[in-house]
Design a protein around this motif. Structure first.
Motif, PDB file in Angstrom:
ATOM      1  N   GLN A  86      -8.106 -31.554 -40.078  1.00  0.00           N
ATOM      2  CA  GLN A  86      -6.789 -31.751 -39.333  1.00  0.00           C
ATOM      3  C   GLN A  86      -5.842 -30.493 -39.472  1.00  0.00           C
ATOM      4  O   GLN A  86      -4.763 -30.587 -39.436  1.00  0.00           O
ATOM      5  CB  GLN A  86      -6.051 -32.874 -40.125  1.00  0.00           C
ATOM      6  CG  GLN A  86      -6.702 -34.236 -40.184  1.00  0.00           C
ATOM      7  CD  GLN A  86      -5.845 -35.313 -41.007  1.00  0.00           C
ATOM      8  OE1 GLN A  86      -4.887 -35.152 -41.643  1.00  0.00           O
ATOM      9  NE2 GLN A  86      -6.409 -36.493 -41.029  1.00  0.00           N
ATOM     10  N   TYR A 106      -7.973 -28.268 -42.923  1.00  0.00           N
ATOM     11  CA  TYR A 106      -7.418 -29.144 -43.849  1.00  0.00           C
ATOM     12  C   TYR A 106      -8.202 -30.611 -43.571  1.00  0.00           C
ATOM     13  O   TYR A 106      -8.062 -31.076 -42.618  1.00  0.00           O
ATOM     14  CB  TYR A 106      -5.891 -29.210 -43.559  1.00  0.00           C
ATOM     15  CG  TYR A 106      -5.220 -30.140 -44.358  1.00  0.00           C
ATOM     16  CD1 TYR A 106      -4.804 -29.726 -45.914  1.00  0.00           C
ATOM     17  CD2 TYR A 106      -4.921 -31.201 -44.111  1.00  0.00           C
ATOM     18  CE1 TYR A 106      -4.411 -30.392 -46.592  1.00  0.00           C
ATOM     19  CE2 TYR A 106      -4.411 -32.304 -44.719  1.00  0.00           C
ATOM     20  CZ  TYR A 106      -4.027 -31.655 -46.034  1.00  0.00           C
ATOM     21  OH  TYR A 106      -3.328 -32.984 -47.080  1.00  0.00           O
ATOM     22  N   ASN A 108      -7.619 -34.183 -45.449  1.00  0.00           N
ATOM     23  CA  ASN A 108      -6.488 -35.001 -46.135  1.00  0.00           C
ATOM     24  C   ASN A 108      -7.369 -35.981 -47.154  1.00  0.00           C
ATOM     25  O   ASN A 108      -8.163 -36.785 -46.768  1.00  0.00           O
ATOM     26  CB  ASN A 108      -5.790 -35.921 -45.138  1.00  0.00           C
ATOM     27  CG  ASN A 108      -4.758 -36.669 -45.742  1.00  0.00           C
ATOM     28  OD1 ASN A 108      -4.792 -36.874 -47.216  1.00  0.00           O
ATOM     29  ND2 ASN A 108      -3.614 -36.988 -45.184  1.00  0.00           N
ATOM     30  N   SER A 110      -6.264 -38.093 -49.075  1.00  0.00           N
ATOM     31  CA  SER A 110      -5.600 -39.294 -49.520  1.00  0.00           C
ATOM     32  C   SER A 110      -6.425 -40.524 -49.851  1.00  0.00           C
ATOM     33  O   SER A 110      -6.122 -41.476 -50.652  1.00  0.00           O
ATOM     34  CB  SER A 110      -4.382 -39.471 -49.092  1.00  0.00           C
ATOM     35  OG  SER A 110      -4.598 -39.691 -47.570  1.00  0.00           O
ATOM     36  N   ASN A 325      -7.534 -43.221 -42.582  1.00  0.00           N
ATOM     37  CA  ASN A 325      -7.101 -42.007 -42.046  1.00  0.00           C
ATOM     38  C   ASN A 325      -8.417 -41.376 -41.082  1.00  0.00           C
ATOM     39  O   ASN A 325      -8.556 -40.347 -40.903  1.00  0.00           O
ATOM     40  CB  ASN A 325      -7.304 -40.921 -43.192  1.00  0.00           C
ATOM     41  CG  ASN A 325      -5.939 -40.790 -44.196  1.00  0.00           C
ATOM     42  OD1 ASN A 325      -5.081 -41.563 -43.753  1.00  0.00           O
ATOM     43  ND2 ASN A 325      -6.031 -39.886 -45.109  1.00  0.00           N
TER      44      ASN A 325
HETATM   45  C1  LIG Z   1      -2.597 -37.809 -45.844  1.00  0.00           C
HETATM   46  O1  LIG Z   1      -2.983 -39.033 -45.269  1.00  0.00           O
HETATM   47  C2  LIG Z   1      -1.990 -39.967 -45.673  1.00  0.00           C
HETATM   48  C3  LIG Z   1      -2.416 -41.507 -45.369  1.00  0.00           C
HETATM   49  O2  LIG Z   1      -2.601 -41.526 -44.127  1.00  0.00           O
HETATM   50  C4  LIG Z   1      -0.487 -39.416 -45.215  1.00  0.00           C
HETATM   51  O3  LIG Z   1       0.457 -40.590 -45.745  1.00  0.00           O
HETATM   52  C5  LIG Z   1      -0.067 -38.090 -45.721  1.00  0.00           C
HETATM   53  O4  LIG Z   1       0.967 -37.748 -44.941  1.00  0.00           O
HETATM   54  C6  LIG Z   1      -1.278 -37.231 -45.057  1.00  0.00           C
HETATM   55  N1  LIG Z   1      -0.995 -36.046 -45.518  1.00  0.00           N
HETATM   56  C7  LIG Z   1      -0.822 -34.796 -44.965  1.00  0.00           C
HETATM   57  C8  LIG Z   1      -0.560 -33.466 -45.421  1.00  0.00           C
HETATM   58  O5  LIG Z   1      -1.099 -34.914 -43.639  1.00  0.00           O
END
Ligand SMILES: *[C@@H]1O[C@H](CO)[C@@H](O)[C@H](O)[C@H]1NC(C)=O
Ligand SMILES: *[C@@H]1O[C@H](CO)[C@@H](O)[C@H](O)[C@H]1NC(C)=O
Ligand SMILES: *[C@@H]1O[C@H](CO)[C@@H](O)[C@H](O)[C@H]1NC(C)=O
Length: 344
Positions: A86, A106, A108, A110, A325
């Motif tokens: 990303q 990048y 993610n 999460s 995601n």
């Molecule tokens: C990563 O993914 C989470 C869940 O979809 C989202 O809330 C968050 O903003 C994302 N972080 C970035 C830095 O894009």
């Protein structure tokens, strides 16, 4: 003494036509280690090698399936995720002609649970160049991969932050893919504030005029393969408590009953890629008292030890799905299929 236990609760997942299935769906989601039903937006296709891994698992004999070891990479793990990149291209104010592209990568993280243990992270860089012409260059490209400590903004000059070289490689063929072990760096990314990604630079030092150089960006695709172990799973094998089997003669005696969970019927076909469902089974039936052992017990003691018809042997399954995601996930689950029941 008719007892319905364990996965038998999932029996109720089968919706009567139009029936609300909220609590049951939650139960099934939880058994898959998920908090909510994912709704992928623009998921990437499943890489063929991941399909093969899934199929190999599904076809393997149950006894040989180890949900906690990834044979293909020789690391412990029960979850294999593919994170799409990303990041973004970096446009420099004073471009140097031999630099074909600079990109921040990048991923993610999460989707990873807090205590999930990352055991392998492998960066996959692929160039899709289908023209034969120009696919073999006289002057090789130079690929450099850096850890990116402070890069947050577009267009930031490369000289204002320190970057640490992780890997350098030259290549002359554009129909090539690379895999780099970035496990050590990626382990830090589980702390979001430390996830600054990577910095990729591709240059053509010896031949700055190549037209391929400027087109490189459109040919490049990058993703990160991550193998991990989720907490709670894959502990040492549980101690088997004594259970006694009852002769399978009468039809109402404790034994596994057929239960097929159809992901399509549950309405999950938009995020579960495979399988379409699985044979979960459950235990149901009478457990006669093992009278000989209990002869001198008090009535109360007997009541406390009423034997239940429970699973005594379970086997794992693998599920291939998209998470929230848009990551592709192959996950192995322990104890999902009831193979044998007993009374305990
Ligand atoms: C990563 O993914 C989470 C869940 O979809 C989202 O809330 C968050 O903003 C994302 N972080 C970035 C830095 O894009
Ligand atoms: C990848 O790197 C980690 C940490 O540097 C190392 O422990 C591991 O053996 C490497 N794995 C492979 C497959 O090279
Ligand atoms: C039951 O009988 C056995 C053998 O006579 C004895 O060892 C045991 O203590 C008895 N148990 C109870 C709960 O009385």
């Amino acid at each position: 003494n008719l007892v319905l236990v364990g996965l038998g609760v999932l029996l109720w997942i089968f919706p009567g036509v139009g029936a609300a299935l909220h609590p049951q769906e939650t139960v099934l989601l939880r058994s898959l280690g998920l908090k909510a039903r994912p709704s992928p937006r623009s998921p990437a296709p499943v890489p063929p090698w991941l399909w093969k891994m899934f199929q190999k698992r599904s076809e393997a004999p149950k006894e040989s399936r180890n949900p906690c070891w990834v044979e293909e990479f020789q690391v412990p793990g029960n979850v294999i995720r593919i994170f799409p990149d990303q990041g973004h291209l970096i446009h420099r104010e004073e471009p140097q002609s031999w630099i074909c592209l600079q990109k921040r990568l990048y991923f993610n993280f999460s989707a990873l649970e807090e205590r999930e243990e990352l055991t392998l992270a492998q960066l996959e860089i692929q160039f899709s160049h289908n023209q034969y012409q120009g696919s073999s260059l006289v002057h090789p490209f130079q690929l450099s991969l850096y850890r990116a400590p402070q890069m947050t903004l577009h267009g930031m000059s490369t000289h204002t932050y320190s970057r640490q070289l992780l890997v350098e490689q030259s290549f002359a063929h554009l129909h090539k893919s690379f895999a780099f072990n970035v496990t050590e760096v990626a382990k830090e990314w589980q702390t979001p504030s430390k996830n600054l990604g990577l910095f990729l630079e591709i240059s053509l030092p010896a031949s700055p005029k190549s037209s391929l150089c400027s087109k490189l960006d459109s040919m490049l695709s990058t993703s990160l393969l991550v193998v991990s172990l989720t907490p709670g799973q894959c502990k040492s094998p549980r101690r088997k408590r004594n259970a006694y089997y009852v002769p399978v003669s009468a039809s109402n005696i404790c034994k596994p009953r057929r239960l097929y969970i159809s992901f399509t019927e549950v309405g999950w076909e938009n995020w579960i890629i495979a399988p379409q469902g699985y044979l979960a089974n459950y235990c149901l039936g009478e457990c006669p008292f093992p009278l000989t052992e209990e002869l001198n017990s008090t009535n109360h003691a007997i009541l406390q030890t009423i034997p239940c018809c429970v699973p005594v042997r379970l086997s794992p399954i693998s599920v291939l799905y998209y998470d929230n995601n848009d990551n592709v996930v192959l996950r192995h689950y322990e104890d999902m299929v009831v193979d044998e029941c007993g009374c305990r």
